[in-house]
Design a protein around this motif. Structure first.
Motif, PDB file in Angstrom:
ATOM      1  N   VAL A  16      -1.361  22.015  26.609  1.00 33.70           N
ATOM      2  CA  VAL A  16      -1.921  23.312  26.400  1.00 33.70           C
ATOM      3  C   VAL A  16      -1.325  24.133  27.147  1.00 33.70           C
ATOM      4  O   VAL A  16      -0.967  25.611  26.654  1.00 33.70           O
ATOM      5  N   LEU A  17      -0.889  23.949  28.188  1.00 34.96           N
ATOM      6  CA  LEU A  17      -0.032  25.044  29.120  1.00 34.96           C
ATOM      7  C   LEU A  17       1.240  25.529  28.586  1.00 34.96           C
ATOM      8  O   LEU A  17       1.511  26.418  28.548  1.00 34.96           O
ATOM      9  N   ASP A  40      -4.875  31.390  19.602  1.00 30.82           N
ATOM     10  CA  ASP A  40      -3.226  31.215  19.303  1.00 30.82           C
ATOM     11  C   ASP A  40      -2.959  29.795  19.805  1.00 30.82           C
ATOM     12  O   ASP A  40      -2.213  29.075  19.337  1.00 30.82           O
ATOM     13  N   VAL A  41      -3.552  29.576  21.093  1.00 35.65           N
ATOM     14  CA  VAL A  41      -3.141  28.298  21.663  1.00 35.65           C
ATOM     15  C   VAL A  41      -3.622  27.201  20.919  1.00 35.65           C
ATOM     16  O   VAL A  41      -2.980  26.218  20.602  1.00 35.65           O
ATOM     17  N   ALA A  42      -4.679  27.179  20.376  1.00 36.61           N
ATOM     18  CA  ALA A  42      -5.524  26.178  19.543  1.00 36.61           C
ATOM     19  C   ALA A  42      -4.511  25.900  18.189  1.00 36.61           C
ATOM     20  O   ALA A  42      -4.050  24.808  17.949  1.00 36.61           O
ATOM     21  N   ARG A  43      -4.079  26.959  17.682  1.00 35.65           N
ATOM     22  CA  ARG A  43      -3.248  26.855  16.418  1.00 35.65           C
ATOM     23  C   ARG A  43      -2.067  26.282  16.834  1.00 35.65           C
ATOM     24  O   ARG A  43      -1.458  25.596  16.050  1.00 35.65           O
ATOM     25  N   ARG A  44      -1.308  26.684  18.002  1.00 34.52           N
ATOM     26  CA  ARG A  44       0.048  26.314  18.153  1.00 34.52           C
ATOM     27  C   ARG A  44      -0.148  24.572  18.468  1.00 34.52           C
ATOM     28  O   ARG A  44       0.861  24.037  18.161  1.00 34.52           O
ATOM     29  N   ILE A  45      -1.218  23.938  18.733  1.00 32.84           N
ATOM     30  CA  ILE A  45      -1.042  22.613  19.257  1.00 32.84           C
ATOM     31  C   ILE A  45      -2.036  22.100  18.053  1.00 32.84           C
ATOM     32  O   ILE A  45      -2.096  20.842  18.034  1.00 32.84           O
ATOM     33  N   ILE A  47     -12.293  23.137  25.983  1.00 33.26           N
ATOM     34  CA  ILE A  47     -12.512  22.003  27.147  1.00 33.26           C
ATOM     35  C   ILE A  47     -11.268  22.150  28.217  1.00 33.26           C
ATOM     36  O   ILE A  47     -11.549  22.141  29.322  1.00 33.26           O
ATOM     37  N   TYR A  48      -9.948  22.107  27.586  1.00 34.96           N
ATOM     38  CA  TYR A  48      -9.002  22.196  28.483  1.00 34.96           C
ATOM     39  C   TYR A  48      -8.825  23.316  29.053  1.00 34.96           C
ATOM     40  O   TYR A  48      -8.190  23.575  30.360  1.00 34.96           O
ATOM     41  N   ALA A  73      10.601  20.051  27.802  1.00 31.53           N
ATOM     42  CA  ALA A  73      10.582  18.397  27.808  1.00 31.53           C
ATOM     43  C   ALA A  73      10.181  17.588  28.802  1.00 31.53           C
ATOM     44  O   ALA A  73       9.391  16.748  28.434  1.00 31.53           O
ATOM     45  N   SER A  74      10.591  17.948  30.033  1.00 25.18           N
ATOM     46  CA  SER A  74      10.154  17.226  31.162  1.00 25.18           C
ATOM     47  C   SER A  74       8.603  17.462  31.595  1.00 25.18           C
ATOM     48  O   SER A  74       7.875  16.445  32.358  1.00 25.18           O
ATOM     49  N   ALA A  75       8.180  18.388  30.989  1.00 24.56           N
ATOM     50  CA  ALA A  75       6.794  19.023  31.721  1.00 24.56           C
ATOM     51  C   ALA A  75       6.013  18.139  30.847  1.00 24.56           C
ATOM     52  O   ALA A  75       4.400  17.967  31.252  1.00 24.56           O
ATOM     53  N   LEU A  76       6.419  17.264  29.633  1.00 26.28           N
ATOM     54  CA  LEU A  76       5.259  16.561  28.886  1.00 26.28           C
ATOM     55  C   LEU A  76       5.095  15.237  29.643  1.00 26.28           C
ATOM     56  O   LEU A  76       5.887  14.667  30.141  1.00 26.28           O
TER      57      LEU A  76
END
Ligand SMILES: Nc1ncnc2c1ncn2[C@@H]1O[C@H](COP(=O)(O)OP(=O)(O)OP(=O)(O)O)[C@@H](O)[C@H]1O
Ligand SMILES: [Mg+2]
Length: 368
Positions: free
Chosen positions: A301-302, A316-321, A330-331, A365-368
């Motif tokens: 989400v971040l 937009d965040v919802a759409r992106r994920i 919730i997040y 990449a490493s943040a996930l």
């Protein structure tokens, strides 16, 4: 000439100048002066990582010690109550020894090597009793006991419950005691949701946030000049701006700009290499630690929030994920509670920690 770097970019290390916390500290000091029952004697300090919770606890500590109080600083980990009990007993013992030494010094000639110890019963082991008998000793001198608990965490709710119960009884009895706890907002609300800890819900809440750029500017200039260097006006502007008012960054920027300077004046050349160095350190310390506290979905989400250059619309965040707005909400709440993001107008959120957006983009990449 070697210049000693005055900045302290280390978690828990008190800064050369504590920016923007006068009001919080004055309120606390008044509560100490006002006597038992004053609201600030029971306080909860929250705020995002690196905002300065630990250093405020340090300052609170110094305030009471200057008044002759005893202060015990602990972190909320296993064994906390035992450690506090031990510390209380140790202080009590020292006070008694100090007093009997004084009494001997004045009234009794030293006989047989000065072995005039009175025989005493061992102080009681229990936290409540030990604390009460230490207070018996302190209160006639109008001093008291401060206990600070840092890094409050839901894992330690049992220990906190025990300590709070003891303090609650002592507060009811009008004893001269103060308890100040600090932690991330989410951790503190987890602890407060414990049904036994209703007493702590009455504590005064201090939500620490960024400090004003005007205060940052002044403190950077003052710290630098007090320590034998100067800073040009444009370098000071750049350094101030780069902190974003974030306390940890004040120390990092100050420290690295100081390091990149050879002569006596900190100039644009120093800030243009010092600021990126400070940002890099911010990433490897604060950002990495803040992300490590979170779940994989929180981080996803971040990353979706970090796509925008400014506040991000939750839709937009919802759409992106590829999830529903409800799912994201919730997040969104979890991340707000963790003090990583904050609401930024209706339907928008933004990061609380500066440069976290850039850090996430660079380390996607490493943040996930
Ligand atoms: N008000 C302030 N003015 C200047 N520097 C500050 C201030 N508050 C904190 N700092 C500096 O910021 C850094 C972080 O402070 P501190 O460790 O107290 O943060 P924290 O909120 O306890 O972080 P964490 O959540 O990781 O425990 C330290 O280097 C400290 O010197
Ligand atoms: Mg801390």
């Amino acid at each position: 000439m070697a210049y000693r770097n005055p900045f302290k970019p280390t978690a828990g290390a008190s800064p050369p100048l504590l920016v923007g916390r006068d009001e919080v500290l004055e309120e606390f000091e008044e509560s100490i002066d006002d006597g038992p029952g004053a609201p600030g004697r029971l306080s909860l300090i929250t705020g995002p990582r690196g905002v300065g919770k630990t250093v405020v606890l340090n300052a609170v500590h110094d305030i009471v010690v200057a008044k002759g109080w005893i202060a015990i600083a602990e972190t909320a980990t296993t064994g906390m109550c035992d450690r506090i009990t031990q510390a209380v007993r140790r202080h009590h013992e020292e006070l008694r020894q100090g007093r009997s030494a004084r009494v001997r010094g004045i009234t009794l000639p030293v006989v047989g090597g000065g072995l005039t110890f009175e025989s005493r019963a061992d102080p009681p082991a229990d936290l409540r009793e030990s604390t009460a008998s230490l207070l018996d000793e302190l209160e006639p001198n109008e001093t008291g006991l401060l206990i600070t608990v840092d890094e409050v965490h839901r894992k330690s709710v049992g220990e906190i419950r025990h300590l709070a119960t003891v303090v609650q009884h002592l507060v009811r009895e009008d004893r001269n005691i103060a308890l100040v706890m600090a932690g991330l907002p989410s951790a503190v609300s987890d602890v407060l949701s414990d049904s036994v800890l209703t007493f702590m819900r009455r504590a005064s809440r201090e939500e620490l946030s960024d400090v004003s750029l005007a205060d940052v500017r002044e403190s950077l200039a003052e710290t630098i000049t007090r320590n034998g260097r100067t800073i040009t006006s444009s370098a000071l502007d750049a350094a101030t701006e780069a902190t974003g008012g974030y306390p940890f960054m004040v120390q990092l920027v100050g420290y690295h700009c100081w390091r990149k300077t050879t002569g006596s004046a900190i100039d644009d050349a120093a800030t243009s290499s010092g600021i990126p160095a400070a940002r890099k350190r911010l990433g490897s310390t604060v950002h990495a630690a803040a992300l490590a506290d979170l779940s994989a979905v929180d981080r996803t989400v971040l990353l979706a929030i970090a796509v925008d250059d400014g506040p991000a619309r939750t839709a937009d965040v919802a759409r992106r994920i590829g999830e529903s707005a409800k799912y994201v909400s919730i997040y969104r709440q979890r991340l707000i509670d963790a003090a990583v993001i904050q609401p930024a107008g209706r339907g928008f959120v933004d990061f609380t920690i500066p440069y976290l957006r850039e850090y996430l983009r660079e380390h996607a990449a490493s943040a996930l």
